[in-house]
Design a protein around this motif. Structure first.
Motif, PDB file in Angstrom:
ATOM      1  N   VAL A   1     -20.668  74.344  25.769  1.00  0.00           N
ATOM      2  CA  VAL A   1     -21.673  75.049  26.574  1.00  0.00           C
ATOM      3  C   VAL A   1     -22.867  74.130  26.827  1.00  0.00           C
ATOM      4  CG1 VAL A   1     -23.260  77.003  26.640  1.00  0.00           C
ATOM      5  CG2 VAL A   1     -20.984  77.283  25.652  1.00  0.00           C
ATOM      6  N   VAL A   2     -23.310  74.069  28.095  1.00  0.00           N
ATOM      7  CA  VAL A   2     -24.410  73.156  28.452  1.00  0.00           C
ATOM      8  C   VAL A   2     -25.512  73.856  29.239  1.00  0.00           C
ATOM      9  CG1 VAL A   2     -22.990  71.081  28.401  1.00  0.00           C
ATOM     10  CG2 VAL A   2     -23.138  72.425  30.508  1.00  0.00           C
ATOM     11  N   GLY A   3     -25.561  75.191  29.166  1.00  0.00           N
ATOM     12  CA  GLY A   3     -26.587  75.910  29.925  1.00  0.00           C
ATOM     13  C   GLY A   3     -26.205  76.062  31.377  1.00  0.00           C
ATOM     14  N   CYS A   4     -27.168  76.100  32.260  1.00  0.00           N
ATOM     15  CA  CYS A   4     -26.930  76.244  33.704  1.00  0.00           C
ATOM     16  C   CYS A   4     -27.685  75.157  34.457  1.00  0.00           C
ATOM     17  CB  CYS A   4     -27.356  77.631  34.185  1.00  0.00           C
ATOM     18  SG  CYS A   4     -26.464  78.996  33.409  1.00  0.00           S
ATOM     19  N   GLU A   5     -27.351  73.925  34.146  1.00  0.00           N
ATOM     20  CA  GLU A   5     -28.105  72.796  34.695  1.00  0.00           C
ATOM     21  C   GLU A   5     -27.750  72.473  36.149  1.00  0.00           C
ATOM     22  OE1 GLU A   5     -30.538  71.461  33.087  1.00  0.00           O
ATOM     23  OE2 GLU A   5     -30.178  72.600  31.255  1.00  0.00           O
ATOM     24  N   LYS A   6     -26.525  72.808  36.569  1.00  0.00           N
ATOM     25  CA  LYS A   6     -26.037  72.491  37.913  1.00  0.00           C
ATOM     26  C   LYS A   6     -26.110  70.986  38.202  1.00  0.00           C
ATOM     27  CE  LYS A   6     -27.511  76.842  40.032  1.00  0.00           C
ATOM     28  NZ  LYS A   6     -28.259  77.440  41.159  1.00  0.00           N
ATOM     29  N   ALA A   7     -25.965  70.189  37.156  1.00  0.00           N
ATOM     30  CA  ALA A   7     -26.089  68.742  37.340  1.00  0.00           C
ATOM     31  C   ALA A   7     -25.302  68.032  36.252  1.00  0.00           C
ATOM     32  CB  ALA A   7     -27.561  68.328  37.285  1.00  0.00           C
ATOM     33  N   PHE A   8     -25.223  66.706  36.387  1.00  0.00           N
ATOM     34  CA  PHE A   8     -24.550  65.873  35.394  1.00  0.00           C
ATOM     35  C   PHE A   8     -25.265  65.979  34.042  1.00  0.00           C
ATOM     36  CE2 PHE A   8     -24.205  61.788  33.169  1.00  0.00           C
ATOM     37  CZ  PHE A   8     -22.825  61.670  33.061  1.00  0.00           C
ATOM     38  N   ILE A   9     -24.484  66.138  32.975  1.00  0.00           N
ATOM     39  CA  ILE A   9     -25.050  66.263  31.635  1.00  0.00           C
ATOM     40  C   ILE A   9     -24.937  64.914  30.933  1.00  0.00           C
ATOM     41  CG2 ILE A   9     -25.016  67.555  29.482  1.00  0.00           C
ATOM     42  CD1 ILE A   9     -25.548  69.224  32.012  1.00  0.00           C
ATOM     43  N   PRO A  10     -26.046  64.312  30.534  1.00  0.00           N
ATOM     44  CA  PRO A  10     -25.980  63.014  29.843  1.00  0.00           C
ATOM     45  C   PRO A  10     -25.150  63.102  28.565  1.00  0.00           C
ATOM     46  CG  PRO A  10     -28.227  63.529  30.509  1.00  0.00           C
ATOM     47  CD  PRO A  10     -27.426  64.772  30.736  1.00  0.00           C
ATOM     48  N   TYR A  11     -24.609  61.952  28.183  1.00  0.00           N
ATOM     49  CA  TYR A  11     -23.732  61.887  27.012  1.00  0.00           C
ATOM     50  C   TYR A  11     -24.416  62.415  25.755  1.00  0.00           C
ATOM     51  CZ  TYR A  11     -21.486  59.819  22.924  1.00  0.00           C
ATOM     52  OH  TYR A  11     -20.929  59.628  21.694  1.00  0.00           O
ATOM     53  N   ALA A  12     -25.635  61.968  25.480  1.00  0.00           N
ATOM     54  CA  ALA A  12     -26.332  62.367  24.254  1.00  0.00           C
ATOM     55  C   ALA A  12     -26.550  63.873  24.205  1.00  0.00           C
ATOM     56  CB  ALA A  12     -27.669  61.633  24.149  1.00  0.00           C
ATOM     57  N   THR A  13     -26.888  64.464  25.337  1.00  0.00           N
ATOM     58  CA  THR A  13     -27.115  65.907  25.388  1.00  0.00           C
ATOM     59  C   THR A  13     -25.838  66.679  25.121  1.00  0.00           C
ATOM     60  OG1 THR A  13     -28.892  65.576  27.001  1.00  0.00           O
ATOM     61  CG2 THR A  13     -27.952  67.794  26.831  1.00  0.00           C
ATOM     62  N   LEU A  14     -24.772  66.275  25.763  1.00  0.00           N
ATOM     63  CA  LEU A  14     -23.507  66.981  25.575  1.00  0.00           C
ATOM     64  C   LEU A  14     -22.986  66.790  24.150  1.00  0.00           C
ATOM     65  CD1 LEU A  14     -20.658  67.564  27.936  1.00  0.00           C
ATOM     66  CD2 LEU A  14     -20.060  66.438  25.805  1.00  0.00           C
ATOM     67  N   ALA A  15     -23.129  65.583  23.594  1.00  0.00           N
ATOM     68  CA  ALA A  15     -22.656  65.326  22.237  1.00  0.00           C
ATOM     69  C   ALA A  15     -23.382  66.206  21.228  1.00  0.00           C
ATOM     70  CB  ALA A  15     -22.832  63.851  21.891  1.00  0.00           C
ATOM     71  N   ASP A  16     -24.693  66.339  21.366  1.00  0.00           N
ATOM     72  CA  ASP A  16     -25.461  67.188  20.452  1.00  0.00           C
ATOM     73  C   ASP A  16     -25.018  68.642  20.563  1.00  0.00           C
ATOM     74  OD1 ASP A  16     -26.886  65.018  19.560  1.00  0.00           O
ATOM     75  OD2 ASP A  16     -28.613  65.359  20.885  1.00  0.00           O
ATOM     76  N   SER A  17     -24.795  69.091  21.797  1.00  0.00           N
ATOM     77  CA  SER A  17     -24.363  70.473  22.011  1.00  0.00           C
ATOM     78  C   SER A  17     -22.983  70.706  21.409  1.00  0.00           C
ATOM     79  CB  SER A  17     -24.345  70.796  23.505  1.00  0.00           C
ATOM     80  OG  SER A  17     -23.813  72.089  23.734  1.00  0.00           O
ATOM     81  N   ALA A  18     -22.065  69.760  21.604  1.00  0.00           N
ATOM     82  CA  ALA A  18     -20.706  69.906  21.081  1.00  0.00           C
ATOM     83  C   ALA A  18     -20.706  69.952  19.555  1.00  0.00           C
ATOM     84  CB  ALA A  18     -19.837  68.757  21.572  1.00  0.00           C
ATOM     85  N   ARG A  19     -21.482  69.090  18.934  1.00  0.00           N
ATOM     86  CA  ARG A  19     -21.545  69.094  17.467  1.00  0.00           C
ATOM     87  C   ARG A  19     -22.087  70.430  16.946  1.00  0.00           C
ATOM     88  NH1 ARG A  19     -23.612  63.568  18.376  1.00  0.00           N
ATOM     89  NH2 ARG A  19     -21.948  62.098  17.796  1.00  0.00           N
ATOM     90  N   LEU A  20     -23.069  70.984  17.649  1.00  0.00           N
ATOM     91  CA  LEU A  20     -23.649  72.249  17.235  1.00  0.00           C
ATOM     92  C   LEU A  20     -22.673  73.406  17.441  1.00  0.00           C
ATOM     93  CD1 LEU A  20     -26.133  73.855  16.269  1.00  0.00           C
ATOM     94  CD2 LEU A  20     -26.855  73.994  18.673  1.00  0.00           C
ATOM     95  N   VAL A  21     -22.025  73.446  18.598  1.00  0.00           N
ATOM     96  CA  VAL A  21     -21.120  74.546  18.927  1.00  0.00           C
ATOM     97  C   VAL A  21     -19.903  74.549  18.013  1.00  0.00           C
ATOM     98  CG1 VAL A  21     -19.558  75.447  20.684  1.00  0.00           C
ATOM     99  CG2 VAL A  21     -21.875  74.757  21.316  1.00  0.00           C
TER     100      VAL A  21
END
Length: 289
Positions: free
Chosen positions: A35-55
């Protein structure tokens, strides 16, 4: 692609996204979708990695692939998603060889009948000469070794699983038209006698076999312990009549007749001989209303 974002497809209505990191154009890390919110844009690697580890509650929610360092760039190992796999070195490893004439890298050679419609047992013709097959050895996470033998046409000729009790071999037999003619199961391989022969009854009980017409259409097939299924085609390759082993006992055939537009119009059961039904199919039988 580096990333795929699926709009509002999470249970909470937020976006889902993954991330793929590349090593010289080869996928090396494939991060699980998160899950990455509703950014409607490219998600940087660091942001997605942090989210994946948390989820996922996991420090390594990604699949990792390593490659050989030579120009062939063949896959060397693959590790599934999750720290339990990464931290305990539970990866799938790959090694590459050519076949030999002895040992675990040897492969029997079976020759099918020259009659393409003949679904009888193939003939054992010695062993493949050394260097004529490519072999991929796969070592699973649990240490189980599997060998895949492939010919120059890309056909899988042999699948060999090595166990404590020996090798379980499954052979795939192709003819000169590259059509699969037989699948010889491990039980059948164990029943091949000292002269290289497999009895007709053992072949029928433990092997798959296929016969074709001159257009490469499968006209008969046999499955272990079941019997032979016969197919009859129309000139446009539509399968019109089928007789399974159960229907053969009753002397029946299943039919599927199309209209002039190629749509199925009538299905059911009928009686008749192979020759009479083949003649009907050859005349391009059609339903007319």
């Amino acid at each position: 692609p580096v990333q795929t974002v699926r709009r509002r497809e999470s249970p909470s209505g937020e976006d889902l996204a993954n991330y793929v990191r590349y090593d010289y154009g080869r996928p090396s890390e494939e991060w699980n979708e998160t899950v990455v919110g509703c950014e409607k844009a490219f998600i940087p690697y660091a942001t997605l990695a942090d989210s994946a580890r948390l989820v996922y509650g996991d420090t390594k929610p990604y699949k990792k692939t390593e490659y050989e360092s030579d120009l062939l760039s063949r896959t060397k190992s693959q590790t599934s998603s999750g720290e339990a796999w990464h931290d305990n070195e539970k990866d799938v490893r790959y090694e590459y060889y050519i076949n030999d004439t002895t040992g675990v890298l040897s492969c029997l050679r079976f020759i099918p009948s020259s009659d393409y419609s003949d679904a009888s047992a193939p003939t054992l013709s010695g062993i493949y000469p050394m260097g004529t097959l490519s072999v991929v050895k796969t070592i699973s996470e649990d240490g189980v070794e599997t060998y895949q033998f492939t010919d120059s046409y890309g056909h899988n000729i042999l699948s060999r699983v090595v166990t404590e009790d020996g090798c379980n071999d499954t052979y795939y037999v192709y003819d000169v038209r590259c059509l699969l003619r037989a699948v010889i199961t491990p039980v059948a391989v164990s029943l091949i006698d000292s002269t290289g022969n497999l009895s007709t009854s053992d072949f029928a009980d433990y092997c798959y076999s296929y016969g074709y017409d001159d257009r490469g259409r499968c006209v008969c097939s046999s499955r272990p312990g079941i019997g032979t299924t016969v197919n009859i085609y129309a000139p446009d390759d539509h399968l019109v009549f089928v007789q399974t082993p159960q229907l053969a006992v009753e002397g029946k055939w299943k039919f599927d007749i199309q209209d002039v537009f190629g749509r199925t119009a009538i299905t059911g059961l009928c009686s008749g001989t192979y020759d009479s039904l083949k003649s009907l199919a050859d005349d391009d039988i059609r339903a007319v209303f």
